[in-house]
Design an enzyme around this catalytic site. Structure first.
Site, PDB file in Angstrom:
ATOM      1  N   ASP A  93      36.815  25.688  43.960  1.00 40.96           N
ATOM      2  CA  ASP A  93      37.778  25.071  43.069  1.00 40.96           C
ATOM      3  C   ASP A  93      37.492  23.573  43.081  1.00 40.96           C
ATOM      4  O   ASP A  93      36.941  23.038  44.041  1.00 40.96           O
ATOM      5  CB  ASP A  93      39.209  25.362  43.535  1.00 40.96           C
ATOM      6  CG  ASP A  93      40.221  25.053  42.439  1.00 40.96           C
ATOM      7  OD1 ASP A  93      41.429  25.227  42.665  1.00 40.96           O
ATOM      8  OD2 ASP A  93      39.794  24.621  41.352  1.00 40.96           O
ATOM      9  N   ASP A 266      42.244  34.760  42.980  1.00 39.63           N
ATOM     10  CA  ASP A 266      42.164  34.232  44.348  1.00 39.63           C
ATOM     11  C   ASP A 266      43.578  33.982  44.835  1.00 39.63           C
ATOM     12  O   ASP A 266      44.454  33.623  44.026  1.00 39.63           O
ATOM     13  CB  ASP A 266      41.364  32.918  44.413  1.00 39.63           C
ATOM     14  CG  ASP A 266      42.275  31.715  44.194  1.00 39.63           C
ATOM     15  OD1 ASP A 266      42.549  31.410  43.022  1.00 39.63           O
ATOM     16  OD2 ASP A 266      42.721  31.104  45.182  1.00 39.63           O
ATOM     17  N   CYS A 304      46.694  53.869  55.821  1.00 43.70           N
ATOM     18  CA  CYS A 304      45.544  52.943  55.768  1.00 43.70           C
ATOM     19  C   CYS A 304      44.464  53.413  56.736  1.00 43.70           C
ATOM     20  O   CYS A 304      44.757  53.864  57.845  1.00 43.70           O
ATOM     21  CB  CYS A 304      46.012  51.533  56.144  1.00 43.70           C
ATOM     22  SG  CYS A 304      44.694  50.308  56.129  1.00 43.70           S
ATOM     23  N   CYS A 306      41.894  51.302  57.763  1.00 40.14           N
ATOM     24  CA  CYS A 306      41.148  50.121  58.223  1.00 40.14           C
ATOM     25  C   CYS A 306      40.998  50.174  59.742  1.00 40.14           C
ATOM     26  O   CYS A 306      41.658  50.949  60.430  1.00 40.14           O
ATOM     27  CB  CYS A 306      41.863  48.846  57.781  1.00 40.14           C
ATOM     28  SG  CYS A 306      43.211  48.309  58.852  1.00 40.14           S
ATOM     29  N   CYS A 309      44.269  49.834  61.637  1.00 43.14           N
ATOM     30  CA  CYS A 309      45.173  50.995  61.580  1.00 43.14           C
ATOM     31  C   CYS A 309      44.594  52.212  62.279  1.00 43.14           C
ATOM     32  O   CYS A 309      45.344  53.106  62.690  1.00 43.14           O
ATOM     33  CB  CYS A 309      45.501  51.321  60.121  1.00 43.14           C
ATOM     34  SG  CYS A 309      46.523  50.038  59.372  1.00 43.14           S
ATOM     35  N   HIS A 335      43.582  43.917  58.351  1.00 39.43           N
ATOM     36  CA  HIS A 335      44.352  44.910  57.594  1.00 39.43           C
ATOM     37  C   HIS A 335      44.685  44.399  56.185  1.00 39.43           C
ATOM     38  O   HIS A 335      44.513  45.109  55.192  1.00 39.43           O
ATOM     39  CB  HIS A 335      45.648  45.260  58.335  1.00 39.43           C
ATOM     40  CG  HIS A 335      46.591  46.052  57.479  1.00 39.43           C
ATOM     41  ND1 HIS A 335      46.460  47.412  57.282  1.00 39.43           N
ATOM     42  CD2 HIS A 335      47.642  45.660  56.721  1.00 39.43           C
ATOM     43  CE1 HIS A 335      47.402  47.839  56.446  1.00 39.43           C
ATOM     44  NE2 HIS A 335      48.120  46.788  56.090  1.00 39.43           N
TER      45      HIS A 335
HETATM   46  C1  LIG Z   1      48.907  29.382  44.182  1.00 37.65           C
HETATM   47  N1  LIG Z   1      49.026  29.094  42.778  1.00 37.65           N
HETATM   48  C2  LIG Z   1      48.054  28.409  42.125  1.00 37.65           C
HETATM   49  N2  LIG Z   1      46.897  28.039  42.680  1.00 37.65           N
HETATM   50  C3  LIG Z   1      46.245  27.352  41.711  1.00 37.65           C
HETATM   51  C4  LIG Z   1      45.012  26.711  41.757  1.00 37.65           C
HETATM   52  C5  LIG Z   1      44.199  26.764  43.043  1.00 37.65           C
HETATM   53  C6  LIG Z   1      43.524  28.106  43.154  1.00 37.65           C
HETATM   54  N3  LIG Z   1      43.230  28.394  44.567  1.00 37.65           N
HETATM   55  C7  LIG Z   1      42.217  27.524  45.158  1.00 37.65           C
HETATM   56  C8  LIG Z   1      42.630  27.019  46.547  1.00 37.65           C
HETATM   57  C9  LIG Z   1      43.865  26.109  46.492  1.00 37.65           C
HETATM   58  C10 LIG Z   1      44.192  25.574  47.885  1.00 37.65           C
HETATM   59  C11 LIG Z   1      44.471  26.724  48.827  1.00 37.65           C
HETATM   60  C12 LIG Z   1      43.255  27.644  48.877  1.00 37.65           C
HETATM   61  C13 LIG Z   1      42.062  26.880  49.403  1.00 37.65           C
HETATM   62  C14 LIG Z   1      41.791  25.710  48.493  1.00 37.65           C
HETATM   63  C15 LIG Z   1      43.007  24.795  48.433  1.00 37.65           C
HETATM   64  C16 LIG Z   1      41.459  26.207  47.102  1.00 37.65           C
HETATM   65  C17 LIG Z   1      42.942  28.174  47.487  1.00 37.65           C
HETATM   66  C18 LIG Z   1      44.581  25.998  40.619  1.00 37.65           C
HETATM   67  N4  LIG Z   1      43.373  25.330  40.649  1.00 37.65           N
HETATM   68  C19 LIG Z   1      43.019  24.563  39.586  1.00 37.65           C
HETATM   69  N5  LIG Z   1      41.859  23.877  39.618  1.00 37.65           N
HETATM   70  N6  LIG Z   1      43.786  24.469  38.469  1.00 37.65           N
HETATM   71  C20 LIG Z   1      44.958  25.148  38.343  1.00 37.65           C
HETATM   72  O1  LIG Z   1      45.630  25.032  37.295  1.00 37.65           O
HETATM   73  C21 LIG Z   1      45.401  25.955  39.459  1.00 37.65           C
HETATM   74  C22 LIG Z   1      46.627  26.640  39.422  1.00 37.65           C
HETATM   75  C23 LIG Z   1      47.051  27.329  40.551  1.00 37.65           C
HETATM   76  N7  LIG Z   1      48.187  28.014  40.845  1.00 37.65           N
HETATM   77 ZN   LIG Z   2      45.176  48.938  57.892  1.00 36.01          ZN
END
Ligand SMILES: CNc1nc2c(CCNC[C@]34C[C@H]5C[C@H](C[C@H](C5)C3)C4)c3nc(N)[nH]c(=O)c3cc2[nH]1
Ligand SMILES: [Zn+2]
Length: 370
Positions: A93, A266, A304, A306, A309, A335
């Protein structure tokens, strides 16, 4: 070509599709759930364990790795794959979301964003060009454009400004690209406003990205609002390109997202709740650290198969977690990751067999029971 996408089967009654994401480091079956490796590790898991559980495409993060240990160190290590020992594809990201949600924000300008590190308060500047340079140093297979994710709720004007800036920044990211072996996905913004989502999708589709993130969701809006936004946003994106719903999600959101044509997801949830002693089961969540499980000698989920489990009981896992034994959160993480990867395998099989709708209805009937 760095990343391409093949649709194997489209569901007749929903927007669901089973596909394959072809990357330079291997093929990934979709719909796919990407476990999150925030700081170059899927917390408590070795790469071998993530692979054996079914992880194929993992997610890491520009913001965190830029701050610590630094992009240049990882470049010197030969890139993120070699640094963390993961030979499959990695998606990073851009840091857009984290800068707006984690760091203490200083200033947003057209050029980029000034922010203070959540680690030591030091001041930093991120821009589309900087985000691309960091992702190229990390060497991820898929890089996300540097975007501005509007908060929820926000005014129409705020959502419009963030969307328009995201479109301008998407072009700058595309122009800043130097690596031919890294794919760049654009990210659709626009909040919960149909006209803004339409404009965002139009701007990004004109830039012809190999895949598209759907951003600005799972930011606190009610789930039914998220589903409504997906109903009109997904069809705006090219059918033959992968769609990635960012930050989603829990099992019910995965099913509803797949039903609307989402291919990639993700979420920190499976690994994060595992670390505080909560696990997914067919009947919903179970907080194994609760006293009621002290003498419960059944597996976390009787259905499950896994490793956790097959070998351990709720009583034992509760004991480990209460005793702060690291094995406890490793077993709950195994799990939960198995649960989500198994769900995605079952979803894909149901799409291929033509009974995805029945599978979704049956799963949600159990999941929402309590
Ligand atoms: C939870 N809701 C949400 N997430 C979002 C993310 C991050 C996706 N996950 C990457 C991430 C974000 C954090 C936490 C972990 C590790 C690392 C830092 C990368 C996953 C998003 N990332 C970007 N660039 N743009 C969004 O609009 C967006 C909207 C989201 N709405
Ligand atoms: Zn399990």
């Amino acid at each position: 070509m760095t990343v391409s996408f093949s649709i194997i089967k489209e569901d007749a009654r929903t927007g669901a599709r089973a596909g394959v994401l072809h990357t330079l480091r291997g093929d990934v079956e979709t719909p796919v759930f990407m476990p999150v490796g925030t700081q170059a590790t899927v917390k408590t898991m070795t790469p071998r364990e993530v692979w054996d559980l079914g992880g194929r495409l993992i997610l890491s993060n520009t913001y965190h790795l830029y701050l610590r240990p630094g992009a240049n160190l990882i470049r010197e290590a030969g890139g993120l794959h070699r640094f963390m020992g993961w030979t499959g594809p990695i998606l990073t990201d851009s840091g857009g979301f984290q800068v707006f949600s984690l760091a203490s924000l200083r200033r947003i300008e057209e050029e980029g964003v000034w922010f203070r590190s959540h680690i030591d308060g030091s001041e930093h500047f991120f821009s589309p060009e900087k985000a691309m340079a960091v992702q190229e140093a990390l060497g991820s297979d898929i890089a996300m454009a540097f975007d501005q994710c509007a908060p929820y709720p926000c005014t129409y004007e705020e959502a419009r400004e963030a969307m328009e800036r995201t479109s301008r920044w998407a072009l700058r990211c595309k122009e800043a690209r130097r690596r031919e072996d890294q794919a760049l996905f654009g990210i659709v913004q626009g909040g919960v406003h149909r006209d803004l989502r339409e404009k965002s999708a139009k701007d990004l589709v004109e830039l012809d990205f190999p895949g598209y993130g759907i951003g600005g969701l799972s930011v606190g809006e009610p789930k039914d609002i998220m589903y409504q936004v997906l109903d009109y946003t997904v069809p705006l994106l090219p059918r033959e390109k992968p769609r990635y719903l960012m930050g989603v999600g829990s099992p019910d959101c995965l099913l509803e997202g797949v039903a609307r044509g989402v291919d990639m997801f993700d979420c920190v949830l499976p690994t994060r709740i595992a670390r505080n002693g909560t696990v997914f089961t067919r009947e919903g969540k179970l907080v194994v650290r609760n006293a009621e499980y002290a003498r419960d000698f059944r597996p976390l989920d009787p259905e499950c198969n896994c490793y956790t489990c097959r070998h351990f009981t709720r009583a034992y896992i509760r004991h480990l977690i209460k005793a702060n034994e690291v094995l406890g959160i490793r077993l709950t993480t195994v799990h939960n990751l198995h649960f989500v990867f198994e769900l995605m395998r079952n979803i894909r099989r149901a799409i291929l067999e033509g009974n995805f709708l029945e599978y979704k209805v049956a799963f949600l009937a159990h999941w929402n029971k309590n």
